[in-house]
Design a protein around this motif. Structure first.
Motif, short mmCIF file in Angstrom:
data_model
loop_
_atom_site.label_atom_id
_atom_site.label_comp_id
_atom_site.label_asym_id
_atom_site.label_seq_id
_atom_site.Cartn_x
_atom_site.Cartn_y
_atom_site.Cartn_z
N LYS A 23 0.83 -1.20 0.00
CA LYS A 23 0.00 0.00 0.00
C LYS A 23 0.87 1.26 0.00
N ALA A 24 1.94 1.24 0.80
CA ALA A 24 2.85 2.38 0.83
C ALA A 24 3.50 2.59 -0.53
N GLY A 25 3.93 1.50 -1.16
CA GLY A 25 4.56 1.61 -2.47
C GLY A 25 3.61 2.16 -3.52
N THR A 26 2.35 1.70 -3.48
CA THR A 26 1.36 2.19 -4.43
C THR A 26 1.13 3.70 -4.25
N PHE A 27 0.96 4.11 -2.98
CA PHE A 27 0.75 5.54 -2.74
C PHE A 27 1.95 6.36 -3.19
N LEU A 28 3.15 5.93 -2.86
CA LEU A 28 4.34 6.70 -3.20
C LEU A 28 4.51 6.80 -4.71
N SER A 29 4.16 5.75 -5.44
CA SER A 29 4.21 5.80 -6.91
C SER A 29 3.23 6.84 -7.45
N GLU A 30 2.03 6.86 -6.87
CA GLU A 30 1.03 7.85 -7.29
C GLU A 30 1.48 9.27 -6.94
N ALA A 31 2.06 9.43 -5.76
CA ALA A 31 2.51 10.75 -5.33
C ALA A 31 3.65 11.24 -6.22
N ARG A 32 4.59 10.36 -6.52
CA ARG A 32 5.69 10.73 -7.42
C ARG A 32 5.15 11.21 -8.76
N SER A 33 4.22 10.46 -9.31
CA SER A 33 3.64 10.82 -10.62
C SER A 33 2.94 12.17 -10.55
N ALA A 34 2.22 12.42 -9.46
CA ALA A 34 1.49 13.68 -9.32
C ALA A 34 2.45 14.88 -9.25
N TYR A 35 3.53 14.74 -8.49
CA TYR A 35 4.46 15.85 -8.36
C TYR A 35 5.32 16.02 -9.62
N GLU A 36 5.63 14.94 -10.29
CA GLU A 36 6.36 15.07 -11.55
C GLU A 36 5.49 15.72 -12.61
N ALA A 37 4.18 15.41 -12.60
CA ALA A 37 3.26 16.06 -13.53
C ALA A 37 3.15 17.55 -13.26
N ALA A 38 3.38 17.95 -12.00
CA ALA A 38 3.35 19.37 -11.64
C ALA A 38 4.67 20.08 -11.93
N GLY A 39 5.65 19.32 -12.47
CA GLY A 39 6.89 19.95 -12.89
C GLY A 39 8.07 19.77 -11.96
N ASP A 173 -3.26 9.10 13.87
CA ASP A 173 -4.47 8.53 13.28
C ASP A 173 -4.18 8.08 11.85
N GLY A 174 -3.60 6.91 11.70
CA GLY A 174 -3.34 6.35 10.39
C GLY A 174 -2.08 6.89 9.73
N PRO A 175 -1.82 6.47 8.50
CA PRO A 175 -0.62 6.90 7.79
C PRO A 175 -0.70 8.36 7.36
N ALA A 176 0.45 8.90 6.95
CA ALA A 176 0.53 10.28 6.49
C ALA A 176 1.74 10.38 5.57
N PHE A 177 1.89 11.53 4.91
CA PHE A 177 3.09 11.73 4.10
C PHE A 177 3.56 13.17 4.24
N ALA A 178 4.82 13.37 3.89
CA ALA A 178 5.42 14.71 3.97
C ALA A 178 6.43 14.86 2.85
N ALA A 219 -0.75 18.09 -2.97
CA ALA A 219 -1.04 17.15 -1.87
C ALA A 219 -2.54 16.95 -1.68
N LYS A 220 -3.33 17.96 -1.97
CA LYS A 220 -4.78 17.86 -1.80
C LYS A 220 -5.39 16.81 -2.73
N SER A 221 -4.71 16.52 -3.82
CA SER A 221 -5.25 15.56 -4.79
C SER A 221 -4.92 14.12 -4.42
N LEU A 222 -4.11 13.93 -3.38
CA LEU A 222 -3.67 12.59 -3.00
C LEU A 222 -4.47 12.08 -1.81
N ASN A 223 -4.75 10.80 -1.84
CA ASN A 223 -5.63 10.19 -0.83
C ASN A 223 -4.83 9.74 0.39
N CYS A 224 -4.28 10.73 1.12
CA CYS A 224 -3.52 10.42 2.33
C CYS A 224 -3.36 11.71 3.13
#
Length: 405
Positions: A23-39, A173-178, A219-224
């Motif tokens: 689950k962590a790997g899936t989220f981090l892959s999605e987060a990487r893609s989102a930030y790379e898409a933002a430049g 309260d559950g996972p988070a990211f920074a 970050a608002k677009s990510l489910n974490c």
């Protein structure tokens, strides 16, 4: 500017459930893609757990090497670059003793050791234990490189995305990211052609705010849950990304000379001025071996360990990637760590120490790390000796933060 790391914080159970790490790997892959898409270029994605004594339990601490090896194998399968298993804790003294074994069996697993915080005060036994870890870890590899995986922590809360200091709050309260930034180049550019300090500072604040708000918006677009941003002015070992270079652009002839403290304070205060959600160290970051100009001035003997400790009073992380003589003892390292703890508590700020004794090297010898993130330098002299009683005891020292009264 780039993103140094996206760090996912979680509280896995032991024995490990691979689905949690998947689950962590899936989220981090999605987060990487989102930030790379933002430049943004994303250097690494990372994972941080609760402190390993809480993860394993006091009765299973000797399983730390097994745990580290498991994490390294599983996270590599899910493209997670590095993992922090959090710090050893003063209430679990044996947790410090097992860290060198955890480092020995891994390359990408990081650890910390709590020395002091506002609740506990300065635990002298833990300070001494961290010094022992540094000396033992120095012998794992011929060049002392294994100490990259360990930091001694003073007043560092959960949620900072920079490793080795990163760890998750067991009561969260559950996972988070920074997000951790690598943004020393913004400081260099801000003062490149500035006609005044105020102009340069305004340039820097404006750029930090622009990027900070953009990072938070993605970050608002990510489910974490978002822990927010550690917008430290972290360097890369070339002059365009050197905080030492930024200080010299501000008018200090060579960092390490007088005026450097003021420049470090101005740069850190610029991060404080910027309007965006930030956390952790968020300031002037001075890892000597990761910054080309800091490494150069250190090799010239202009920047000393005492200077770096002094700048810790106004900057971010403290003492980071400091090359020490290979014959340095734990008894000589302890006073330096104690000074760092006193600064952290008295000024109520997070500080860390990542010290790197290099076997066979003496002060002034060239460093020879084959590592793309280190600049060439020389071993720094440590003016220290074993403490005498009563400061070399086992007490817990309470040091309150400075009062404004």
């Amino acid at each position: 500017m780039k993103i140094r790391s996206i760090t996912y914080f979680c509280n896995p159970q032991y024995p490990l459930d691979e689905k949690v790490l998947q689950k962590a790997g899936t989220f981090l892959s999605e987060a990487r893609s989102a930030y790379e898409a933002a430049g943004y270029q994303v250097q690494t994605v990372r994972l941080a757990t609760v402190p390993f004594p809480q993860l394993l339990g006091a009765g299973q601490l000797d399983k730390l090497p097994e745990l580290a090896a498991q994490f390294e194998g599983i996270t590599q399968q899910h493209d997670i670059g590095y993992v922090s298993l959090g710090p050893a804790l003063p209430e679990v003294p044996h947790s410090y003793e097992v860290i060198p074994e955890g480092i020995f069996v891994s390359r990408n697993i990081f650890f910390g050791g709590v020395m002091a915080d506002k609740t506990r005060g300065i635990d002298l036994s833990s300070v001494q234990a961290c010094a022992e870890i540094i000396v033992k870890a120095a012998m794992i590899e011929p060049n002392g490189f294994a100490n990259l995986q360990f930091a001694a922590l003073a007043n560092v809360d959960a949620g900072s995305p920079f490793l080795p200091a990163a760890y998750h709050d067991a009561n969260a309260d559950g996972p988070a990211f920074a997000i951790a930034t690598e943004s020393a180049d913004l400081a260099v550019q801000a003062f490149e052609n500035a006609k005044s300090i105020e102009e340069g500072r305004n340039n820097l604040v404006s750029e930090i705010e622009r990027h900070g708000k953009k990072l938070a918006e993605v970050a608002k677009s990510l489910n974490c849950r978002f822990y927010v941003i550690d917008f430290s002015l972290a360097p890369f070992p070339d002059d365009a990304h050197s905080l030492g270079n930024a200080v010299e652009k501000m008018g200090v002839p060579k960092i390490g000379m007088h005026g450097s403290l003021a420049a470090a304070a101005i740069l850190t205060e610029a991060v404080d001025r910027a309007d965006f959600p930030h956390t952790g160290f968020s300031g002037f970051m001075q890892p000597v071996l990761e910054d080309s100009i800091l490494a150069k001035r250190s090799a010239e003997g202009i920047l000393t360990i005492k200077d770096v400790l002094l700048y810790s009073a106004v900057c971010g992380t403290g003492l980071d990637t400091i090359p020490l003589p290979g014959y340095t003892t734990a008894e000589e390292i302890t006073p330096l760590l104690l000074d760092l703890c006193a600064l952290a508590l008295r000024l109520d700020k997070p500080l860390t120490a990542r010290l790197m004794p290099i076997p066979g090297k003496k002060a002034g010898d060239e460093t020879n790390f084959d590592f793309a993130f280190f600049a060439p330098s020389r071993v720094m002299a440590l003016e220290s000796a074993e403490l005498n009683p009563p400061l070399n005891g086992q007490e817990v020292l309470q040091i309150n933060k400075r009062s404004n009264v």
